[in-house]
Design a protein around this motif. Structure first.
Motif, PDB file in Angstrom:
ATOM      1  N   GLU A  69     112.607  61.020   6.596  1.00 35.77           N
ATOM      2  CA  GLU A  69     113.920  61.562   6.936  1.00 35.77           C
ATOM      3  C   GLU A  69     114.918  61.266   5.828  1.00 35.77           C
ATOM      4  OE1 GLU A  69     115.155  60.031  10.688  1.00 35.77           O
ATOM      5  OE2 GLU A  69     113.525  61.000  11.768  1.00 35.77           O
ATOM      6  N   LYS A  70     115.706  62.268   5.502  1.00 30.82           N
ATOM      7  CA  LYS A  70     116.798  62.124   4.540  1.00 30.82           C
ATOM      8  C   LYS A  70     118.098  62.362   5.302  1.00 30.82           C
ATOM      9  CE  LYS A  70     118.660  64.090   0.297  1.00 30.82           C
ATOM     10  NZ  LYS A  70     118.497  65.138  -0.728  1.00 30.82           N
ATOM     11  N   ARG A  71     118.890  61.296   5.442  1.00 32.60           N
ATOM     12  CA  ARG A  71     120.157  61.371   6.173  1.00 32.60           C
ATOM     13  C   ARG A  71     121.291  60.906   5.263  1.00 32.60           C
ATOM     14  NH1 ARG A  71     119.546  62.274  11.560  1.00 32.60           N
ATOM     15  NH2 ARG A  71     117.427  62.030  12.336  1.00 32.60           N
ATOM     16  N   GLN A  78     122.304  51.774   5.762  1.00 32.39           N
ATOM     17  CA  GLN A  78     120.912  51.343   5.603  1.00 32.39           C
ATOM     18  C   GLN A  78     120.213  52.030   4.442  1.00 32.39           C
ATOM     19  OE1 GLN A  78     121.656  52.971   8.689  1.00 32.39           O
ATOM     20  NE2 GLN A  78     121.538  51.383  10.236  1.00 32.39           N
ATOM     21  N   TRP A  81     117.135  57.258   3.002  1.00 27.88           N
ATOM     22  CA  TRP A  81     115.752  57.562   3.351  1.00 27.88           C
ATOM     23  C   TRP A  81     115.232  56.678   4.473  1.00 27.88           C
ATOM     24  CZ3 TRP A  81     113.915  61.846   1.368  1.00 27.88           C
ATOM     25  CH2 TRP A  81     114.461  62.329   0.181  1.00 27.88           C
ATOM     26  N   ALA A  82     114.376  57.247   5.315  1.00 30.00           N
ATOM     27  CA  ALA A  82     113.717  56.472   6.371  1.00 30.00           C
ATOM     28  C   ALA A  82     112.302  57.000   6.564  1.00 30.00           C
ATOM     29  CB  ALA A  82     114.488  56.582   7.682  1.00 30.00           C
ATOM     30  N   VAL A  90     111.169  52.942  13.187  1.00 29.39           N
ATOM     31  CA  VAL A  90     111.498  53.035  11.768  1.00 29.39           C
ATOM     32  C   VAL A  90     110.665  51.995  11.031  1.00 29.39           C
ATOM     33  CG1 VAL A  90     113.305  52.817  10.039  1.00 29.39           C
ATOM     34  CG2 VAL A  90     113.821  53.882  12.237  1.00 29.39           C
ATOM     35  N   ARG A  92     110.367  51.846   7.484  1.00 26.44           N
ATOM     36  CA  ARG A  92     111.084  51.373   6.301  1.00 26.44           C
ATOM     37  C   ARG A  92     112.279  52.264   6.041  1.00 26.44           C
ATOM     38  NH1 ARG A  92     108.175  49.236   1.134  1.00 26.44           N
ATOM     39  NH2 ARG A  92     107.883  47.548   2.592  1.00 26.44           N
ATOM     40  N   ARG A  93     113.371  51.651   5.583  1.00 25.42           N
ATOM     41  CA  ARG A  93     114.582  52.359   5.169  1.00 25.42           C
ATOM     42  C   ARG A  93     114.889  51.980   3.739  1.00 25.42           C
ATOM     43  NH1 ARG A  93     117.683  54.917   8.886  1.00 25.42           N
ATOM     44  NH2 ARG A  93     117.412  54.328  11.041  1.00 25.42           N
ATOM     45  N   HIS A  95     117.366  53.160  -0.113  1.00 29.41           N
ATOM     46  CA  HIS A  95     118.239  54.046  -0.877  1.00 29.41           C
ATOM     47  C   HIS A  95     117.447  54.928  -1.843  1.00 29.41           C
ATOM     48  CE1 HIS A  95     121.919  52.236   0.627  1.00 29.41           C
ATOM     49  NE2 HIS A  95     121.329  51.063   0.489  1.00 29.41           N
ATOM     50  N   VAL A 100     110.274  53.627  -0.050  1.00 29.27           N
ATOM     51  CA  VAL A 100     110.130  54.043   1.344  1.00 29.27           C
ATOM     52  C   VAL A 100     108.736  54.622   1.585  1.00 29.27           C
ATOM     53  CG1 VAL A 100     111.004  55.651   3.090  1.00 29.27           C
ATOM     54  CG2 VAL A 100     112.602  54.368   1.686  1.00 29.27           C
TER      55      VAL A 100
END
Length: 113
Positions: A69-71, A78, A81-82, A90, A92-93, A95, A100
């Motif tokens: 996921e890109k938020r 956080q 990226w997740a 989740v 791993r989170r 930058h 990730v």
């Protein structure tokens, strides 16, 4: 003549979140290696206003095994990226995309005698 309407017709100016070329190449490279190894068989891409999601499936009829996921809204918290597991946890989170994806890439490593 006529009225010109900008595309997309969005009054608030919030666009759609998507993957850029380098990010998508990195994700599709990992996906291709996992398909070759026999782990995954299908994928889906969902791009919305809040997030862009790349989902990987073992079979097309199941829930995704992993979601990337890109938020952008979480950029200052956080990380943008997740990596999300099958049950929604989740894993791993971060930058940056590389760290990730590390837990998934570890599954491709094999010990050689």
């Amino acid at each position: 003549m006529g009225i010109v309407t900008p595309f997309p017709a969005d009054a608030r100016g919030t666009g759609q979140v998507g993957f850029d070329r380098a990010e998508l190449m990195r994700i599709l490279d990992l996906y291709g290696r996992m398909v070759t190894a026999g782990h995954w068989r299908d994928y889906a891409i969902d791009m919305g206003r809040d997030a862009a999601i790349f989902s990987m499936f073992r079979r097309a009829t199941e829930r995704p095994e992993f979601r990337i996921e890109k938020r952008p809204a979480l950029r200052n918290r956080q990380g943008i990226w997740a990596l999300v597991g099958e049950a929604g946890q989740v894993i791993r989170r971060g930058h940056e995309l590389g760290p990730v994806l590390a837990p998934v890439e570890r599954r491709l490593m094999k010990l050689v005698d």
